[in-house]
Design a protein around this motif. Structure first.
Motif, PDB file in Angstrom:
ATOM      1  N   ARG A 107     -29.950  23.514 -50.241  1.00  8.51           N
ATOM      2  CA  ARG A 107     -29.324  23.115 -48.984  1.00  8.51           C
ATOM      3  C   ARG A 107     -27.825  23.317 -49.140  1.00  8.51           C
ATOM      4  O   ARG A 107     -27.186  22.679 -49.963  1.00  8.51           O
ATOM      5  N   GLN A 122     -27.344  27.672 -42.781  1.00  7.69           N
ATOM      6  CA  GLN A 122     -28.536  28.233 -43.426  1.00  7.69           C
ATOM      7  C   GLN A 122     -28.513  29.762 -43.355  1.00  7.69           C
ATOM      8  O   GLN A 122     -28.763  30.433 -44.358  1.00  7.69           O
ATOM      9  N   TRP A 180     -37.387  27.252 -42.860  1.00  9.46           N
ATOM     10  CA  TRP A 180     -36.627  27.667 -44.023  1.00  9.46           C
ATOM     11  C   TRP A 180     -36.908  29.133 -44.330  1.00  9.46           C
ATOM     12  O   TRP A 180     -37.835  29.736 -43.797  1.00  9.46           O
TER      13      TRP A 180
END
Length: 140
Positions: A74, A80, A108
C-alpha cells in the motif's frame, strides 16, 4: 507462550539482485555492518522505520507454482495507479488486474517481481482513507 516473525524469507535464484530490486520497491536498506554484495547466497534487507526484515536465499530449483504467501503493498505517498506504473518501470510484470472486482473503486493489481514472485498493489493510504470516510458518511 507465543512466537513472533523474525523476518520474511524469499527463495530465489539471485539473492543480491532480488534484494536490490526490493530495496527500490520498499525503500529498505542493507543491514548495518552486513552489506549485501554480488555473489552472496543470502542477502537481508530491513525497513529503517519499523525494522521489518526480508531475507533472500538462493535455492537451486525455480519457482514453479503460485505463491502461497505474498506481500500486499500500500503506497504511502502516491496513488495505486502511480505505484503500479512505478513498479512496471522497475521491472515488475502484471499478473492480473483485479481492480473493480467488488464494484467501482475496489480491487488491486497482482504483479510479479523479476523472479516471478507475486505481490499485490492495494489502494494507497490516502485512497483507502478516503474510501473509509465515504462509507462512514453514507456516500459511496
Amino acid at each position: 507462550m507465543t512466537s513472533r516473525v523474525s523476518h520474511t524469507t524469499i527463495d530465489c535464484r539471485n539473492a543480491y539482485e532480488l534484494s536490490e530490486w526490493w530495496k527500490q520497491v520498499l525503500g529498505y536498506a542493507d543491514i548495518p555492518d552486513d552489506p549485501n554484495e554480488p555473489g552472496h547466497e543470502e542477502c537481508m534487507i530491513h525497513s529503517t522505520t519499523d525494522g521489518h526484515r526480508i531475507l533472500f536465499i538462493e535455492v537451486p530449483e525455480p519457482k514453479s507454482v503460485k505463491n502461497r504467501i505474498h506481500f500486499d503493498l500500500r503506497s504511502t505517498d502516491i496513488t495505486q495507479d502511480e505505484e503500479y506504473e512505478r513498479l512496471l518501470g522497475l521491472g515488475a510484470t502484471l499478473v492480473a488486474d483485479r481492480r473493480g472486482l467488488y464494484g467501482p473503486g475496489t480491487g488491486w493489481y497482482v504483479m510479479a517481481d523479476p523472479e516471478g514472485n507475486e505481490f499485490c498493489i492495494l489502494k494507497s493510504d490516502a485512497e483507502y482513507a478516503a474510501s473509509l470516510a465515504g462509507k462512514s458518511s453514507g456516500s459511496e
